[in-house]
Design an enzyme around this catalytic site. Structure first.
Site, PDB file in Angstrom:
ATOM      1  CB  CYS A 130     -24.737   4.139  18.317  1.00  0.00           C
ATOM      2  SG  CYS A 130     -25.048   5.750  18.210  1.00  0.00           S
ATOM      3  CB  CYS A 133     -25.590   5.793  14.824  1.00  0.00           C
ATOM      4  SG  CYS A 133     -24.403   6.385  16.117  1.00  0.00           S
ATOM      5  CG  ASP A 134     -27.275   2.515  13.830  1.00  0.00           C
ATOM      6  OD1 ASP A 134     -26.735   3.114  12.624  1.00  0.00           O
ATOM      7  OD2 ASP A 134     -26.330   2.027  14.466  1.00  0.00           O
TER       8      ASP A 134
END
Ligand SMILES: Cc1cc2nc3c(=O)[nH]c(=O)nc-3n(C[C@H](O)[C@H](O)[C@H](O)COP(=O)(O)OP(=O)(O)OC[C@H]3O[C@@H](n4cnc5c(N)ncnc54)[C@H](O)[C@@H]3O)c2cc1C
Length: 304
Positions: A130, A133-134
């Site tokens: 993701c 997210c990261d």
């Protein structure tokens, strides 16, 4: 034990849509969500095909859905993973990771899909699924993206937009299947390179935290070693149906339903990305959820 008219397994856009319909039909309903509500849409940085919002962050869209579900009085049980079910009786039973048992007259399975894991075993920890997210941790760094589909290209553009210095997209097949316009955009920016007919052979963790990746050209057999700060893997999704194996009729892991979203078990419905179907989108998941919830209400009424 907790008892409801309707238990919805999965709190993605499908599960939350079903919850809205259930509440408006005055059913006592509960969403069981193994993580937090929002599902895959939480991972989508920009949704641009949802009527009413020209462009909206996936997480913002899901917050609005959740707000509506809460206002309608539907119970939301998060971090509640349905591990096992017993659909043999009129009362459907669901057993969760917390040790709780839920029973309901009807169930809607809306468990969606999860990303397929990196196809090699590795101790390298910086493997992600993701970019929303990261991705921010890789500003000014180089990453490898595995997969040249729409997700691989979209996410690569997102990563370079975040400030990632360079993205190397690795695709095992001879051509990338991402939309031509997206590929053109990615190639034009100068920060994204693409290797086709290239498979990932191994990934080793280096002492400095980076990874050493071995790639092989599937046409020539030539091997190449590359060091990278991180890997993002976008090679498709697989359905979340393990708890339903042996209970529901599955095809390649996806749940078979009819046009009314009925599974082979009366009172158990399935909807969204988890069912056998062609198009998996937010709007199609919502359509499935609408049908499943209306049918569940009809089923429960008939059972009374
Ligand atoms: C990278 C990417 C970008 C996308 N972009 C778009 C886009 O721009 N527009 C668009 O229309 N569509 C897009 N899609 C598709 C869209 O995200 C999906 O079609 C949609 O999220 C499906 O919703 P769902 O509720 O069926 O499944 P999901 O969103 O997957 O939700 C399922 C939920 O069930 C939960 N769950 C799973 N197993 C259990 C269990 N055992 N117990 C309890 N809970 C469980 C999961 O944690 C999850 O929250 C995109 C998909 C991806 C992967």
């Amino acid at each position: 034990m907790k008892t409801y008219d309707l238990v919805i397994v999965g709190g993605g856009v499908c599960g939350m849509t079903a919850a809205v319909y259930a509440a408006r039909a005055s059913l006592s309903a509960c969403i069981l969500e193994k993580d937090v509500c929002g599902g895959l849409v939480n991972w989508t940085h920009t949704v641009e095909n949802f009527p009413s919002h020209k462009s909206i962050h996936g997480m913002d869209l899901m917050s609005l859905c959740r707000e509506q579900v809460e206002e309608l009085g539907v119970s939301i049980e998060e971090v509640e993973d349905v591990e096992r079910v017993d659909f043999s009786g009129a009362e459907k039973r669901l057993f969760t990771s917390s040790g709780e048992e839920y029973t309901a007259g009807a169930v809607i399975v809306a468990t969606g899909r999860k990303p397929r894991p990196l196809p090699v075993q590795t101790s390298f920890e910086r493997v992600h699924y993701c970019s929303v997210c990261d991705g921010a941790a890789y500003r000014g760094k180089n990453v490898i993206v595995i997969g040249g589909g729409n997700s691989g290209f979209d996410e690569s553009l997102y990563l370079t937009g975040l400030g990632v210095s360079h993205v190397h997209i690795v695709e095992a097949f001879p051509t990338c299947i991402a939309a031509a316009s997206t590929q053109d955009k990615a190639r034009a920016g100068g920060k994204i390179s693409v290797s086709v007919s290239t498979e990932l052979v191994s990934v080793a963790a280096l002492p400095d935290g980076r990874g050493r990746v071995l790639l092989r050209n599937t046409a020539t057999g030539a091997e190449d070693v590359e060091e990278t700060d991180g890997i993002f893997c976008f090679i498709g999704q697989s359905p979340n149906t393990r708890p339903f194996e042996g209970e529901l009729d599955l095809k390649d892991g996806y749940i078979r339903v009819n046009a009314d979203m009925e599974t082979r078990i009366p009172g158990v419905f399935a909807a969204g990305d988890v069912i056998v179907k062609k198009w998996r989108q937010i709007t199609t998941a919502m359509g499935d959820a609408t049908i499943a919830a209306l049918q569940a209400e009809k089923y429960l009424r008939a059972m009374k």
